[in-house]
Design an enzyme around this catalytic site. Sequence first.
Site, short mmCIF file in Angstrom:
data_model
loop_
_atom_site.label_atom_id
_atom_site.label_comp_id
_atom_site.label_asym_id
_atom_site.label_seq_id
_atom_site.Cartn_x
_atom_site.Cartn_y
_atom_site.Cartn_z
N ASP A 43 46.02 10.47 43.98
CA ASP A 43 45.23 9.75 43.17
C ASP A 43 45.31 10.65 41.68
O ASP A 43 45.54 10.01 40.75
CB ASP A 43 43.69 9.51 43.40
CG ASP A 43 43.22 11.08 43.93
OD1 ASP A 43 43.56 11.90 44.02
OD2 ASP A 43 41.78 10.69 44.14
N SER A 123 31.69 12.06 51.73
CA SER A 123 30.33 12.18 51.59
C SER A 123 29.62 12.48 50.35
O SER A 123 28.75 12.05 50.05
CB SER A 123 29.64 13.39 52.79
OG SER A 123 30.20 14.46 52.49
N ASP A 168 37.98 8.43 45.63
CA ASP A 168 36.56 8.20 46.50
C ASP A 168 35.47 7.74 45.80
O ASP A 168 35.07 6.74 46.25
CB ASP A 168 36.29 9.67 47.05
CG ASP A 168 37.29 10.52 47.54
OD1 ASP A 168 38.25 9.76 48.20
OD2 ASP A 168 37.17 11.73 47.58
#
Length: 350
Positions: A43, A123, A168
């Site tokens: 990414d 998370s 993310d």
Amino acid sequence: MALPASDACGARARLLLRACFGREADACASAPGRVNLIGDHIDYAGGPVLPMAIAARTHVAVARMTESSAASRDEFASEWSGDAGWMRYAQGVLIELRAAGIAVPPLALAVASDVPVGAGLSSSAALEVAVARAALAAASASLTPREIALLCQRAEHVHAGTPCGIMDQWCVAHADVDAADDPASASAAILLDCATLAWERVELPRGLPRELAIEVVDSGVRHALRDGGYAARRADVEEAARLLGVALLAELPRERWNEIDALPPRIARRARHVVRECARVREAVAALRARDIARFGALLFESHASLRDDFDVSTPELDAIVERARADGALGARMTGGGFGGSAVIARSA
Ligand code: GLA
């Protein structure tokens, strides 16, 4: 009556707010974790990635500090007793929202989460996006999912010191936005071009004869060197781009791949992973669209070998999970996310 897992988690966040601050929630919000099907460590090189949301979510309940309240600064509580590291992420998001001109009042904020921490399932992005959504609701303000994703990535760079890419936060902020109108959208993967931020949903083959099942297995390993290792890999990839004279390594055209052999050996291995992983993601999307789940699975195995041998981010435990999956007939398996521990993703025919 038993509550669905996600509602139960939201109830825990509200309960925590009440227990720690004696306040009822003015706003609650949540965001999912994610699993990356394929496309790791590309990414930040401008490559394409294919993550999807998982069912586990992080919930945040907030109460506005009233005028009469003694406290005029934010207060935080979470279920993660003994680990205050998460607070930097939450605080960072509130600082960035206010810096963007959003009048977020001082908040009491409580976090409950079903997303395992440090398992490579985002998370931190789930926490950032849930905090942003709850704080925006408390401020009666709104931002687009794109704005939320970029703001949360910035919070992670500046306030948590992790030089992460955009995968993310983008996935977590976009995965479930249309879920109320189109429930199928929440179970689709997201194909994101990290250079342009163009994105689309990619449905997984559902229904016989070629149904694909995705499993996530947590290796249980949490590597202490993770953050330093991540930054070092990113620096290697940027060095490769500099030496090859491209702004982003994913831009290197296939006709120039042979130039990678002339780079210093470690940098060459990192670069080889990046350019081949970009090609694998494109091929994996084509395979899914053609319902060729065998080819899709084979690409996962290839991706794992590349992350293990050229990128050096796997662990013996992750390698063992992948080999066990291969031995018991999985279509494909690979470590997922940043590596140095965390989880593996396994593809099977359902
Ligand atoms: C972490 C980062 C992402 C991405 C992955 C590896 O999850 O937050 O930006 O770089 O590692 O693909």
